[in-house]
Design a protein around this motif. Structure first.
Motif, short mmCIF file in Angstrom:
data_model
loop_
_atom_site.label_atom_id
_atom_site.label_comp_id
_atom_site.label_asym_id
_atom_site.label_seq_id
_atom_site.Cartn_x
_atom_site.Cartn_y
_atom_site.Cartn_z
N TYR A 305 38.36 60.98 5.47
CA TYR A 305 39.58 60.24 6.00
C TYR A 305 40.54 61.26 6.44
N SER A 306 40.94 62.47 5.60
CA SER A 306 41.89 63.43 5.93
C SER A 306 41.64 64.03 7.22
N LYS A 309 42.58 61.51 9.77
CA LYS A 309 43.98 61.10 10.06
C LYS A 309 44.59 62.37 10.97
N LEU A 313 46.30 61.89 14.44
CA LEU A 313 47.91 61.98 14.57
C LEU A 313 47.97 62.78 15.64
N ALA A 322 54.86 58.76 14.52
CA ALA A 322 54.19 58.32 13.23
C ALA A 322 55.26 57.66 12.62
N ASP A 335 47.17 54.57 5.31
CA ASP A 335 48.61 55.46 5.35
C ASP A 335 48.73 56.17 6.80
N THR A 336 47.80 55.90 7.56
CA THR A 336 47.97 56.61 8.93
C THR A 336 48.47 55.44 9.84
N CYS A 337 49.91 55.51 9.83
CA CYS A 337 50.95 54.32 10.44
C CYS A 337 51.95 54.87 11.67
N CYS A 386 49.20 50.27 11.59
CA CYS A 386 48.20 51.17 10.89
C CYS A 386 46.91 51.23 11.49
N ASN A 391 41.68 54.94 3.37
CA ASN A 391 40.93 56.18 2.43
C ASN A 391 40.32 55.44 1.42
#
Length: 439
Positions: A305-306, A309, A313, A322, A335-337, A386, A391
């Motif tokens: 996920y990291s 993300k 981004l 972001a 939390d990728t929003c 999002c 995650n």
């Protein structure tokens, strides 16, 4: 399992000492009614059972249970085994569920063929149940309890009743007659049950002895289709990936799930630098990848996920601002929003596609399926959208889970006979028309 699953309710289909309807030579195709019509003669070489379903935050299908038959609406869940129904008060206790309409409940007292399952029954002691059953000392009834990763729970007793399956003789089946159900989702849908479709001994698939089924989840509410049984759909170029099964039982591996091997992830055509060990199950079985129609979005383990993300981004920086709010996470895992001006859609067509790579197949997530508008969330004049990958470590879930939002407009086939999952991109309304379904 289901993060936005509404009143979780479950139906257990008991094994019956006869071949499945779909397997009987010359048997008519099974037809489950949800604004569906009979397939015209000659439209398919071997027309299987078909069932239309509704796509909202859950996928729902309609069945008839009991004598006389009661129509019930059930969530279609390939990540669950035990099917169950929320029962009306007066039989198994006081029924309650968030958002459950009174007329959505199953009424066991109104069915002449409904009976409870005793503690000594073989169905009461299935090793596939996620939580061992218990026995009510006073009534000697078998009790079941279910819980899900999103905090949803359900409790009740096992019962037996008949399930109407097309023109075939009714299937006498066991189900969880649930007296209580709690759904953590604020977006509850008035459903009366959950239809377990995994490979466990008590699932709908196993009890109906269905060796192949498939579906197409539409981006329109009522254009989806579910086929039960074998069908060679020549207009669908399916690519298959084998189901993954370890040779030995592992504590964190769900052996009755539809697990496949995730080999890689790319963003905008760029393969993410994720080690193969991160995408494969470890020595405990944690880290396997499940295809799950009962989960809305897709979850990746923390390291994967990291990487996703960071790259998403980076590639969307010129397109979307972001959110940059470390205290915010939609559903505690997303939390990728981004901030998007209110009243405007995000530039979906220009966003980089995310591709999940499997052995022999792939799933491309692009356009409108990449971002989800968070209900009621505002930042000044902007709405919050999002990325629809979460995650798993934040939930927590110990597996990769591919949810139904990313299965939209993809034909997904589960072939238990050959141990494989087939994928093909297709517009579901077009596929429905080719199958002869009235939209």
């Amino acid at each position: 399992m289901p993060p936005l699953l509404v009143c979780l309710l479950l139906v257990l289909l008991l094994a019956v000492p006869r071949p499945s309807v779909a397997a009987r030579p010359g048997a008519k195709p099974l037809l489950f009614s949800l604004r569906a019509r009979q397939v015209p003669a000659g439209a398919l070489p071997r027309p299987p059972s078909k069932l239309r379903f509704h796509h909202n935050v859950s996928l729902t299908v309609s069945l008839a249970v009991g004598t006389p038959p009661q129509n019930v609406t059930m969530v279609l869940d390939t990540g669950s085994e035990l099917s169950w129904l929320l029962c009306a008060p007066g039989h198994q206790g006081s029924a309650a569920a968030a958002g459950a309409a009174r007329d959505a409940l199953f009424r066991p007292r109104a069915s002449a063929t409904c009976a409870t399952v005793p503690c000594g029954s073989a169905q009461c002691h299935s090793r596939d149940l996620p939580v061992p059953s218990s026995c009510d000392g006073a009534s000697r009834q078998c009790r079941v309890s279910l819980s899900y990763a999103d905090g949803s729970t359900s409790d009740g007793a096992l019962a037996i009743d008949v399930f109407a399956v097309g023109d075939a003789p009714p299937l006498r089946s066991a189900f969880g007659c649930m007296s209580t159900a709690y759904d953590s989702s604020p977006d509850a849908v008035a459903t009366a049950g959950l239809l377990g479709m995994n490979r466990g001994a008590l699932s709908f698939v196993s009890q109906a002895r269905t060796r192949r089924f498939s579906y197409c989840i539409s981006d329109r509410d009522d254009a989806g289709v579910l086929l039960l049984g074998h069908s060679d759909l020549l207009f669908l170029p399916l690519n298959y990936t084998p189901m993954y099964q370890p040779t030995l039982p592992l504590p964190y591996f769900d052996r009755v799930a539809y697990s496949v091997q995730l080999l890689g992830i790319s963003v905008g055509g760029k393969t993410l630098p994720i080690p193969a060990s991160v995408l494969a199950p470890d020595h405990t079985g944690a880290g396997h990848t499940m295809v799950d129609s009962g989960t809305q979005f897709t979850f990746l383990l923390g390291d994967a996920y990291s990487a996703l993300k960071a790259e998403f981004l980076k590639q969307t920086r010129p397109l979307l601002p972001a959110l940059n709010d470390p205290s915010f996470a939609f559903q505690e895992a997303f939390d990728t929003c981004f901030r998007v001006p209110a009243g405007r859609p995000p530039p979906s067509a220009r966003l980089p596609a995310v591709t999940l790579l499997f052995k022999g197949a792939e799933m491309v997530v692009s356009g409108d399926r990449l971002l989800y508008k968070v209900p009621g969330e505002r930042r000044g004049g902007d709405g919050v959208w999002c990325l629809t990958f979460g995650n798993a470590d934040m939930v927590p879930i110990t597996a990769y889970v591919i949810g139904h939002h990313h299965q939209m407009n993809v034909w997904v086939e589960y072939d238990l006979e050959r141990g494989r999952v087939g994928l093909a991109p297709v517009k579901c309304d077009v596929a429905s028309e080719r199958l002869g379904l009235m939209l």
